[in-house]
Design a protein around this motif. Structure first.
Motif, PDB file in Angstrom:
ATOM      1  N   VAL A 233      25.223  64.642  62.779  1.00 25.19           N
ATOM      2  CA  VAL A 233      26.428  65.272  63.322  1.00 25.19           C
ATOM      3  C   VAL A 233      26.066  65.965  64.625  1.00 25.19           C
ATOM      4  O   VAL A 233      25.113  66.762  64.677  1.00 25.19           O
ATOM      5  CB  VAL A 233      27.004  66.308  62.328  1.00 25.19           C
TER       6      VAL A 233
ATOM      7  N   VAL B  47      34.468  59.989  64.129  1.00 26.41           N
ATOM      8  CA  VAL B  47      33.778  59.808  62.848  1.00 26.41           C
ATOM      9  C   VAL B  47      33.468  58.333  62.631  1.00 26.41           C
ATOM     10  O   VAL B  47      34.326  57.453  62.816  1.00 26.41           O
ATOM     11  CB  VAL B  47      34.641  60.334  61.683  1.00 26.41           C
TER      12      VAL B  47
ATOM     13  N   MET C  50      30.384  69.283  55.345  1.00 25.57           N
ATOM     14  CA  MET C  50      29.809  67.966  55.076  1.00 25.57           C
ATOM     15  C   MET C  50      29.764  67.635  53.588  1.00 25.57           C
ATOM     16  O   MET C  50      29.404  66.529  53.201  1.00 25.57           O
ATOM     17  CB  MET C  50      28.392  67.897  55.662  1.00 25.57           C
TER      18      MET C  50
ATOM     19  N   LEU D 206      32.453  72.929  59.624  1.00 22.56           N
ATOM     20  CA  LEU D 206      32.124  71.508  59.579  1.00 22.56           C
ATOM     21  C   LEU D 206      31.596  71.239  58.177  1.00 22.56           C
ATOM     22  O   LEU D 206      30.401  71.292  57.925  1.00 22.56           O
ATOM     23  CB  LEU D 206      31.075  71.159  60.642  1.00 22.56           C
TER      24      LEU D 206
ATOM     25  N   ILE E 209      29.125  61.683  63.660  1.00 17.81           N
ATOM     26  CA  ILE E 209      30.299  62.559  63.794  1.00 17.81           C
ATOM     27  C   ILE E 209      30.103  63.453  65.005  1.00 17.81           C
ATOM     28  O   ILE E 209      29.008  63.981  65.222  1.00 17.81           O
ATOM     29  CB  ILE E 209      30.499  63.436  62.533  1.00 17.81           C
TER      30      ILE E 209
ATOM     31  N   PHE F 247      22.140  68.128  61.965  1.00 15.07           N
ATOM     32  CA  PHE F 247      23.013  68.638  63.009  1.00 15.07           C
ATOM     33  C   PHE F 247      22.215  68.603  64.317  1.00 15.07           C
ATOM     34  O   PHE F 247      21.301  69.407  64.521  1.00 15.07           O
ATOM     35  CB  PHE F 247      23.471  70.055  62.694  1.00 15.07           C
TER      36      PHE F 247
END
Length: 520
Positions: free
Chosen positions: A52, A496, A513, A511, A256, A236
């Motif tokens: 992400v 996405v 997940m 966010l 994402i 991340f």
């Protein structure tokens, strides 16, 4: 893996945020937890890894020291409070099994959920909860100056252990909005490494953190919510340059990425699903109210007349988003004063007249500091610069790194103007109390005794109809004072991977997940 036609669960953000505790004697339990509206026929795969993209580095791994909304939205996956927000804006039990609020709003009682464990395997105890709340409220005997003390929690007088599984929070004065602040993370009492190896109760556990590069988390196999999370690992990746993020998406190295511009979303629409929601932010041209010429209300009002808000939405967001006129966004529903959006119409002549009355017939020059990693805010600032030229005002943009914005603008208040977005907890006071004269986060240096008194009245009353009146009045005061140039609650566009499903929007910066999965 079987490939089928992709379909998204887009949990459209309900604009009517359910703010708990606005009447006395409120109770809450697990039955209030809204089920996920799973419209997909796909079967989730309980495995997989994703990457992400996030636009800024984390300012702390310790949840009680985090300042930036961008940090909090990531730590949402590692930590939970006694309650937490769901996708519909409800505050639902998390570490707590339920809660009860006394009629006078002075006593909050929380039976704790059974068998909740920290990521290090230790069970969550009443002592851990008491420590966490006291730490967030600044009530520990030895306080850590780096902890961000929630001003609302300074109303806490006692945090008591009724028994081994029940905690009671007693307030100095009744406050029916406190539940929104008890989302503060519950952490182990005797654990000393939160700064480097954080431990919480959330659906994911910490693996590693490399400054300026990435945060890696993995599935919490002992998470108390059955079946969650689906993914084995989430990385991340810090991508401060939004153009680089688009290249990473197209190259397949990101799955994402949120906070796309309209142009980027259009560019990616064939290769990715584009989820659309609201940021639930107040985006504005925020002004240092003690820096000349912004000490003059006529100058601040002139700026408001000289800026075309809808024109900004059209230019930077393809018309998406909601025009606002004060420091609150439509998601606060009954507390939101929609009339403030009409306080200032786009009127260049009116702006010039006000500038002349203030002694600036030829305009003036000022600098807008903008964090360079937020392209959306940079684009907004660029449109503002062009619009202000029509009124004879010269604005210059200074792009700075996020860390510099925090130190120079937010902390040192060394700025004239800035374009940024402000988030809030699920309590109407949270979105407004930064304007109180003595608020520690009042980086606008705004001061108005009438505002301070009205805010106190709004917080103290336990009658919902009075709260609504006071909060709407507060928004009107800010608009009439032109404390800032309030622009919009921006649309949130998220790219996405088409192989993924379950991405969910929240009424706060999150966010999440835990709901994302690869679909068969």
């Amino acid at each position: 893996m079987k490939k089928r036609k992709p379909f998204f669960i887009l949990m459209i953000l309900v604009l009517s945020i359910a703010l708990y505790g606005c009447g006395g004697g409120r109770k809450g339990n697990d039955n209030e937890k809204a089920p996920v509206d799973d419209m997909s026929s796909k079967t989730p795969i309980n495995s997989g890894k994703i990457v992400v993209g996030i636009s800024q580095d984390l300012d702390s791994l310790d949840p009680h020291k985090a300042v930036a909304a961008g940090t909090k939205e990531v730590l949402f996956n590692l930590f939970e409070g006694l309650v937490k927000p769901d996708q519909n804006g409800n505050l639902v039990p998390a570490v707590a099994e339920s809660y009860d609020i006394s009629e006078d709003g002075k006593v909050y009682t929380f039976p704790l959920r059974e068998n909740v464990k920290f990521h290090n395997g230790a069970p969550v105890t009443a002592d851990d909860v008491i420590y966490s709340i006291k730490r967030s409220a600044g009530l520990l005997e030895t306080a850590d100056p780096a902890v961000v003390v929630e001003s609302a929690l300074t109303n806490v007088s006692e945090v008591n252990k009724i028994d081994e599984t029940t905690v009671e929070v007693v307030l100095k004065e009744g406050d029916t909005e406190l539940l929104g602040y008890l989302t503060c993370a519950i952490i182990p009492k005797d654990y000393k490494d939160q700064n480097t190896a954080p431990v919480g109760t959330g659906p994911f556990k910490f693996v590693s953190y490399t400054p300026l590069e990435s945060l890696v988390v993995e599935k919490n196999e002992e998470y108390y919510v059955t079946g969650k999370p689906y993914l084995d690992q989430v990385t991340f990746k810090i991508v401060p340059n939004p153009d680089s993020a688009v290249l990473d998406l197209l190259a397949g190295s990101l799955d994402i990425f949120p906070y796309l511009t309209e142009t980027q979303a259009a560019q990616l629409s064939q290769q990715f699903n584009i989820a659309e929601g609201h940021m639930n932010l107040v985006q504005a041209l925020f002004l240092n109210n003690t820096a000349k010429p912004f000490t003059d209300i006529k100058v601040r009002q002139a700026l408001n007349y000289a800026i075309d808000r809808q024109g900004i939405l059209d230019m930077v967001a393809g018309g998406k988003g909601s025009v606002i006129g004060s420091n609150m966004f439509p998601g606060f529903s009954k507390y939101y004063n929609e009339e403030t959006a009409g306080t200032y119409t786009y009127d260049v002549k009116k702006a010039k007249d006000l500038l002349a009355e203030a002694g600036y017939p030829n305009g003036f020059t000022f600098t807008i500091k903008v964090p360079s990693n937020y392209k959306f805010h940079v684009d907004t600032a660029q449109v503002i610069v062009e619009q202000l030229k029509q009124a004879g005002i010269t604005a210059k943009i200074e792009q700075i790194e996020w860390a510099s914005w925090l130190s120079d603008v937010y902390v040192a208040r060394n700025y004239e103007a800035t374009v940024i977005g402000l988030d809030a907890k699920l309590a109407p006071r949270d979105v407004l109390e930064r304007y109180k004269s003595d608020a520690g986060n009042n980086f606008l240096k705004y001061s108005n005794p009438q505002f301070d008194k009205t805010l106190d009245n709004a917080v103290k009353t336990t009658k919902d109809e009075e709260k609504i009146t006071f909060y709407k009045e507060l928004q009107s005061i800010l608009a009439e004072d032109a404390a800032a140039v309030y622009i919009q609650d921006p649309a949130l566009l998220v790219a996405v991977n088409k192989k993924l499903d379950g991405f969910t929007f929240y009424p706060v910066f999150a966010l999440d997940m835990a709901s994302v999965y690869y679909a068969e």
